[in-house]
Design a protein around this motif. Structure first.
Motif, PDB file in Angstrom:
ATOM      1  N   ARG A  97       0.780  -1.441  -0.234  1.00 47.80           N
ATOM      2  CA  ARG A  97       0.023  -0.157   0.112  1.00 47.80           C
ATOM      3  C   ARG A  97       1.018   1.121   0.225  1.00 47.80           C
ATOM      4  O   ARG A  97       0.808   2.181  -0.577  1.00 47.80           O
ATOM      5  CB  ARG A  97      -0.712  -0.077   1.351  1.00 47.80           C
ATOM      6  CG  ARG A  97      -1.903  -0.940   1.116  1.00 47.80           C
ATOM      7  CD  ARG A  97      -3.237  -1.098   2.691  1.00 47.80           C
ATOM      8  NE  ARG A  97      -3.837   0.373   2.509  1.00 47.80           N
ATOM      9  CZ  ARG A  97      -4.518   0.889   3.610  1.00 47.80           C
ATOM     10  NH1 ARG A  97      -4.478  -0.798   4.171  1.00 47.80           N
ATOM     11  NH2 ARG A  97      -5.191   2.105   3.545  1.00 47.80           N
ATOM     12  N   ARG A 101       1.217   3.606  -2.548  1.00 44.86           N
ATOM     13  CA  ARG A 101       0.755   5.840  -2.300  1.00 44.86           C
ATOM     14  C   ARG A 101       1.906   6.111  -2.857  1.00 44.86           C
ATOM     15  O   ARG A 101       1.093   7.705  -3.759  1.00 44.86           O
ATOM     16  CB  ARG A 101       0.805   5.342  -1.437  1.00 44.86           C
ATOM     17  CG  ARG A 101      -0.111   6.556  -0.535  1.00 44.86           C
ATOM     18  CD  ARG A 101      -1.302   7.108  -0.455  1.00 44.86           C
ATOM     19  NE  ARG A 101      -1.779   8.872   0.119  1.00 44.86           N
ATOM     20  CZ  ARG A 101      -2.493   8.069   1.466  1.00 44.86           C
ATOM     21  NH1 ARG A 101      -2.861   7.134   1.876  1.00 44.86           N
ATOM     22  NH2 ARG A 101      -2.763   9.892   1.810  1.00 44.86           N
ATOM     23  N   PRO A 109      -1.338  -4.094  -3.981  1.00 50.72           N
ATOM     24  CA  PRO A 109      -2.432  -4.500  -2.918  1.00 50.72           C
ATOM     25  C   PRO A 109      -3.109  -5.447  -2.426  1.00 50.72           C
ATOM     26  O   PRO A 109      -2.791  -6.036  -1.528  1.00 50.72           O
ATOM     27  CB  PRO A 109      -2.341  -3.267  -1.795  1.00 50.72           C
ATOM     28  CG  PRO A 109      -1.870  -1.691  -3.249  1.00 50.72           C
ATOM     29  CD  PRO A 109      -2.102  -2.771  -4.705  1.00 50.72           C
TER      30      PRO A 109
END
Length: 418
Positions: A97, A101, A109
């Protein structure tokens, strides 16, 4: 030189292998943890602590993605991360994750989250037509009792979100099922302070030898590095007592195991990962046990490196940077390598281990690691209770396992019960 963010780690072999791979590739890393003392308490003896090689050691709540992701996003412009990785199962989804991001390379993810939940993995693989045991996902003890009656004893009970074989048990009747369920209910939080999902997975007990398939997936294509065998003991627990690479299999069985693992990775949508997929070779063909989207533990990566020269820890680093790993085999002079684990005979305090001097003199010894006197010995209920290991190689064929077993038989732990 690249800069990687390492989010937590195991405190065993990979805690040293991954930093070594980063260093040898000419890169550096920043380490991010919620509890630095967790690592300082388990500092490896006789060598420098691997965290001494970190550019930075940062502390944040790695168990709270809602605060962690914005925190890392604020760090990124200042520290400039090129990749994100971890060696700890409990933080694989978090690392994926974070990479997503920050728009850095990494596996999807959602696919990682599915692979790290044994129940979801089972459901997705079954939907894709992959061969596996009959199973049931149970919310509580009463559902488990009904499902067990439907599947039939003997069966296997698993928590859906633990690793290292913790609380995985063979169940032969309802009384054993009740005891196993109660034991899990008494363990609501894992070793990293994460609250467990109170879900039980019941599976048909599969028969046949168990192997693992070591793979690397890059840009949608999976390469099978090899197949490792496994020995298991400690019933009703399933404690891994040893491994050999490559497994002594006929070409047909090795190919079938490799194909099954590749199909499982594709079904889960995993890409950009080193994976360790466990498979039972049953009389009816390969059946999937687990898919782990990270390099193998228990020093299997070192067995692979000793035999074929392929460094799977280095491959994980390359993948985190979006680079194609070097998976070319090299002549190392060994045809097989094996590891055997010293499983404690009882709980107590270790006084010493006799016979180690003779083992250290063995000409084909690759590694010997033994617990020190005074070590607190826990009951052997998972892969976390070893008193050490022996690793040896064979230059002429698949004889490494026999050699390791002979060396292990010469080690005699003295444990004083309290």
């Amino acid at each position: 030189m690249a800069h990687l963010l390492m989010v937590e780690s195991w405190v065993g072999a990979m805690s040293r292998l991954l930093p070594r791979a980063i260093r040898e590739a000419g890169h550096e890393f920043t380490f991010l943890t919620r509890d630095l003392h967790h690592y300082l308490r388990t500092a490896p003896e006789g060598t420098a602590h691997p965290l001494l090689g970190a550019r930075h050691v940062l502390t944040a709540d790695t168990n709270d993605p809602d605060t962690l992701l914005p925190y890392v996003e604020r760090l990124h412009p200042a520290l400039g991360f090129d990749g994100v990785l971890t060696s700890c199962d409990y933080y694989l989804p978090t690392a994926a994750r974070i990479a997503d991001r920050l728009h850095l390379p990494g596996p999807p993810p959602g696919a990682v989250e599915h692979a790290c939940r044994k129940d979801t993995t089972r459901q997705l693989l079954a939907a894709a037509g992959l061969p596996g045991p009959r199973f049931a996902r149970c919310a509580d003890r009463s559902e488990a009792a009904a499902a067990a009656a439907s599947i039939g004893y003997p069966l296997v009970l698993k928590p859906v979100d633990l690793c290292a074989g913790m609380f995985v048990r063979r169940i032969d009747d309802e009384a054993e099922l009740v005891r196993a369920c109660r034991a899990l209910e008494d363990f609501p939080v894992n070793a990293r302070g994460q609250r467990r999902t109170p879900v039980l997975l019941l599976e048909e007990l599969l028969h046949g030898p168990e192997v693992s398939v070591e793979t690397v997936t890059f840009e949608g294509r999976t390469q099978v590095v090899g197949v490792t065998d496994k020995s298991v003991g400690g019933a009703p627990a399933f404690i891994e007592t040893g491994h050999m690479f490559p497994a002594a299999l006929c070409a047909e069985d090795a190919a079938a195991a490799g194909e099954t693992a590749c199909r499982a990775l594709a079904a889960l949508g995993l890409d950009g990962v080193v994976a360790h997929t466990e498979i039972k070779l049953t009389p009816d063909g390969p059946r999937l046990v687990e898919v782990n989207p990270r390099p193998a533990g228990n020093r299997i990566t070192e067995l692979v490196r000793h035999v074929g020269g392929i460094d799977l820890a280095a491959a994980a680093v390359d993948l985190a940077l979006g680079r194609r790993p070097d998976l070319r085999t090299r002549d190392t002079g060994l045809s097989s390598a094996a590891i055997g684990f010293l499983v404690p005979p009882t709980a107590g305090v270790l006084e010493g281990i006799d016979g180690d001097d003779a083992v250290r003199q063995a000409p084909d010894l690759l590694e010997l690691h033994l617990a020190e006197p005074g070590h607190t010995v826990r009951e052997a209920g998972s892969n976390n209770a070893y008193l050490g290991h022996v690793m040896a190689g064979d230059a002429d064929g698949p004889g490494a396992r026999r050699r390791v077993e002979a060396l292990l038989s010469g080690l005699r732990p003295r444990v004083v019960t309290r």
